[in-house]
Design a protein around this motif. Structure first.
Motif, mmCIF file in Angstrom:
data_model
loop_
_atom_site.group_PDB
_atom_site.id
_atom_site.type_symbol
_atom_site.label_atom_id
_atom_site.label_comp_id
_atom_site.label_asym_id
_atom_site.label_seq_id
_atom_site.Cartn_x
_atom_site.Cartn_y
_atom_site.Cartn_z
ATOM 1 N N ASP A 291 55.363 25.006 43.489
ATOM 2 C CA ASP A 291 55.317 24.873 43.994
ATOM 3 C C ASP A 291 53.592 24.302 44.298
ATOM 4 N N VAL A 292 52.583 25.621 43.421
ATOM 5 C CA VAL A 292 51.384 26.508 42.860
ATOM 6 C C VAL A 292 50.878 25.732 42.000
ATOM 7 N N THR A 293 49.236 25.658 41.759
ATOM 8 C CA THR A 293 48.837 25.663 40.234
ATOM 9 C C THR A 293 48.391 26.632 39.967
ATOM 10 N N ALA A 294 48.713 27.233 38.349
ATOM 11 C CA ALA A 294 48.156 27.948 38.032
ATOM 12 C C ALA A 294 47.371 27.829 37.080
ATOM 13 N N VAL A 295 45.779 28.305 36.951
ATOM 14 C CA VAL A 295 45.106 28.419 36.292
ATOM 15 C C VAL A 295 44.822 29.514 35.417
ATOM 16 N N ASP A 296 44.779 29.013 34.116
ATOM 17 C CA ASP A 296 44.693 30.750 33.043
ATOM 18 C C ASP A 296 43.251 30.918 32.652
ATOM 19 N N VAL A 297 42.485 31.699 32.959
ATOM 20 C CA VAL A 297 41.191 31.935 32.127
ATOM 21 C C VAL A 297 41.121 33.186 31.023
ATOM 22 N N SER A 298 41.299 32.904 29.840
ATOM 23 C CA SER A 298 41.327 34.225 29.123
ATOM 24 C C SER A 298 40.211 33.939 28.174
ATOM 25 N N ASP A 299 39.830 35.591 27.108
ATOM 26 C CA ASP A 299 38.559 35.485 26.328
ATOM 27 C C ASP A 299 39.116 36.636 25.181
ATOM 28 N N GLU A 300 38.686 36.526 24.048
ATOM 29 C CA GLU A 300 39.066 38.139 23.251
ATOM 30 C C GLU A 300 38.891 39.205 23.283
ATOM 31 N N GLY A 301 38.616 39.379 24.549
ATOM 32 C CA GLY A 301 38.355 40.824 24.596
ATOM 33 C C GLY A 301 39.261 41.859 25.822
ATOM 34 N N SER A 302 38.960 42.930 26.593
ATOM 35 C CA SER A 302 40.129 43.680 26.245
ATOM 36 C C SER A 302 39.197 43.805 27.840
ATOM 37 N N PRO A 303 39.810 44.412 28.522
ATOM 38 C CA PRO A 303 39.173 45.235 30.747
ATOM 39 C C PRO A 303 39.435 46.384 30.207
ATOM 40 N N PRO A 304 37.935 47.062 30.279
ATOM 41 C CA PRO A 304 38.118 48.366 29.969
ATOM 42 C C PRO A 304 38.990 49.049 31.331
ATOM 43 N N LEU A 305 39.349 48.454 32.600
ATOM 44 C CA LEU A 305 40.331 49.330 33.403
ATOM 45 C C LEU A 305 41.629 48.178 33.224
ATOM 46 N N ASP A 306 42.137 49.415 34.555
ATOM 47 C CA ASP A 306 43.226 48.991 34.332
ATOM 48 C C ASP A 306 43.303 47.549 36.151
ATOM 49 N N GLN A 307 44.971 47.254 35.888
ATOM 50 C CA GLN A 307 44.608 45.765 37.224
ATOM 51 C C GLN A 307 43.844 46.748 38.537
ATOM 52 N N ARG A 308 44.286 47.619 38.894
ATOM 53 C CA ARG A 308 44.487 48.517 39.977
ATOM 54 C C ARG A 308 43.655 48.559 40.121
ATOM 55 N N THR A 309 42.430 49.365 39.177
ATOM 56 C CA THR A 309 40.835 49.364 39.560
ATOM 57 C C THR A 309 39.732 48.851 39.550
ATOM 58 N N LEU A 310 40.067 47.586 38.668
ATOM 59 C CA LEU A 310 39.155 46.457 38.093
ATOM 60 C C LEU A 310 39.182 45.441 39.528
ATOM 61 N N PHE A 311 39.888 45.741 41.088
ATOM 62 C CA PHE A 311 39.886 44.392 41.318
ATOM 63 C C PHE A 311 39.072 45.023 43.102
ATOM 64 N N ARG A 312 38.850 46.294 42.879
ATOM 65 C CA ARG A 312 38.521 47.490 43.472
ATOM 66 C C ARG A 312 36.535 47.439 43.966
ATOM 67 N N ARG A 313 36.516 46.940 44.848
ATOM 68 C CA ARG A 313 34.671 46.529 45.204
ATOM 69 C C ARG A 313 34.113 48.153 44.997
ATOM 70 N N GLY A 314 33.725 47.810 43.599
ATOM 71 C CA GLY A 314 32.287 48.536 43.336
ATOM 72 C C GLY A 314 33.315 49.850 41.744
ATOM 73 N N ALA A 315 34.393 49.026 41.761
ATOM 74 C CA ALA A 315 34.560 49.362 40.406
ATOM 75 C C ALA A 315 33.985 48.379 39.054
ATOM 76 N N THR A 316 32.696 49.228 38.092
ATOM 77 C CA THR A 316 32.049 47.916 37.295
ATOM 78 C C THR A 316 32.623 48.092 35.734
ATOM 79 N N THR A 317 32.635 47.104 35.389
ATOM 80 C CA THR A 317 33.151 47.217 33.585
ATOM 81 C C THR A 317 32.166 47.451 32.968
ATOM 82 N N SER A 318 30.664 47.874 33.096
ATOM 83 C CA SER A 318 30.091 47.445 32.569
ATOM 84 C C SER A 318 28.607 48.345 32.992
ATOM 85 N N PRO A 319 27.815 48.492 32.732
ATOM 86 C CA PRO A 319 26.595 49.757 33.269
ATOM 87 C C PRO A 319 25.905 48.734 33.721
#
Length: 429
Positions: A356-384
């Motif tokens: 009953d939901v719509t799924a939208v996937d956004v993918s690229d060929e890289g990999s995030p440097p942070l785990d999922q829990r840290t990635l969505f925390r405010r203030g956690a950056t993936t680059s300087p």
């Protein structure tokens, strides 16, 4: 402490006053009873008067005067006034008489033989001795009252400390909050009423903290989301100013589209600031494929300028699904901006149906440097260069729309946005 001491003092006065009066009454009553016993004992042991005969009285308690009087009122034996007083004469009527006179307590009993009264026996003692005993009893009572008052002061001081310590701690926490320390929380105590005040203060501080965080997040969210459309608008206007006349119309059209997108961004950030959609900014819905195509067109040039490909893949069963368009646009803008700045290689957007939901996937060929829990925390950056706001904001936007944003895969990086399918608009026939 003052209130407690005053209360104890009033209680002592209310208790000691009738007790002192009771002591006085009891001591005088005891003295009269003693006089009565002495007079009756003398009356029993005194033989009938013989004219001119000698009368011998039995031994009696020291401090008591006992005397035998004939009917003429003359003292025949013992101690007492030489002539019978009014109380003694009253006893000649055959009744026991009690009274006071000349600072003395007096008891007179009739002395009779057969049914005939032949004289009286008078017993008396001074009131000074009784008052001495009464004063000593009162002093003892006052001493007990002072001991009780001192005990009350000690207990009141301890109780005052018990009451004032949590209040002072509560005041200190309130002062810390007023000074800007929103982490200060009041601690519990053994007093239910103060505990209730502490809980109320903690609840107030928590609400205040949430509101202040909400305001700070709104500012950072607004600055983050407005940055991209403002940059696009600036580029379009610069192209219109620098290009030949033939290209000005296309550049102005592009800038106008960026301005519309900027307006939608402002509306969506304001909706997020309200936490729930308000009547002034309704949540609209459009077909998922249409929404994603618009986002792809807006970002195609930015990826092309970096030499990267942006592809769109809409599954047939997902094309007709309707999703909240403004929310989806803002979230996809964040994900594509994140892929452009921190990802690698080609980027693919996939629209599909999942229950009953719509799924939208956004993918690229890289990999995030942070785990999922840290990635969505405010203030956690993936680059300087990052600020750690975008992904947090995107998740908050998804949650306010009743959806969810997750990191589906780390290699390659794939974010999945789940949004509830909106009801189709009513048809007008």
């Amino acid at each position: 402490m003052r209130v407690a001491v005053i209360a104890v003092l009033v209680a002592l006065i209310l208790l000691a006053t009738p007790l002192a009066l009771g002591i006085q009454t009891a001591f005088f009553a005891d003295e009269r009873d003693e006089l009565e016993r002495a007079a009756l004992a003398a009356a029993v042991h005194v033989p009938p008067f013989v004219v001119g005969g000698h009368v011998e009285l039995p031994a009696h308690q020291r401090g008591i005067d006992v005397g035998a009087y004939d009917l003429s009122g003359r003292l025949r034996d013992g101690s007492g006034p030489g002539k019978a007083d009014a109380i003694t004469r009253e006893a000649q009527k055959g009744v026991l008489v009690r009274g006071r006179g000349d600072h003395q307590l007096v008891v007179a009993v009739p002395l009779s033989t057969g049914k005939q009264v032949i004289g009286t026996v008078r017993a008396s003692s001074g009131t000074a001795g009784v008052w001495r005993r009464i004063v000593l009893a009162w002093l003892g009572l006052a001493g007990l009252a002072l001991v009780a008052l001192a005990t009350a002061v000690v207990v009141a001081r301890r109780q005052a400390r018990t009451l004032s310590a949590p209040l002072e701690a509560l005041s200190a926490k309130a002062g810390a909050v007023a000074g800007g320390d929103l982490t200060a929380r009041a601690e519990g105590s053994a007093i239910a009423e103060i505990d209730q005040v502490a809980r109320t203060q903690n609840t107030m501080v928590e609400h205040l903290t949430r509101w202040l965080e909400h305001e700070r997040h709104f500012t950072s969210n607004a600055s983050h989301q407005l940055r991209t459309p403002l940059a696009g608008l600036q580029l379009g206007l610069e192209a219109a100013a620098a290009g030949p006349d033939a290209d000005q119309r296309a550049a102005v059209t592009e800038a106008l589209e960026q301005a519309r997108h900027l307006q939608r961004t402002v509306d969506e950030v304001l909706r997020l600031a309200r936490a729930t959609p308000g009547p002034g900014v309704p949540m609209t819905a459009r077909p998922a494929a249409e929404v994603v195509e618009g986002v792809e067109r807006r970002w195609h040039g930015a990826f092309a300028a970096e030499g990267r490909r942006l592809d769109l893949d809409a599954e047939p069963e997902g094309e007709g699904l309707r999703i909240p368009d403004r929310t989806a646009e803002q979230i996809l803008d964040v994900l594509l901006d994140n892929a452009l700045r921190h990802g690698r290689g080609a980027v693919r957007i996939t629209v599909r149906e999942t229950g009953d939901v719509t799924a939208v996937d956004v993918s690229d060929e890289g990999s995030p440097p942070l785990d999922q829990r840290t990635l969505f925390r405010r203030g956690a950056t993936t680059s300087p260069a990052g600020r750690g706001i975008g992904l947090t904001l995107a998740r908050e936007l998804a949650e306010t729309a009743g959806g969810r944003l997750t990191l589906a895969r780390s290699r390659p990086t794939t974010f999945t946005l789940l949004l509830p399918a909106a009801e189709p608009p009513p048809s007008h026939g």
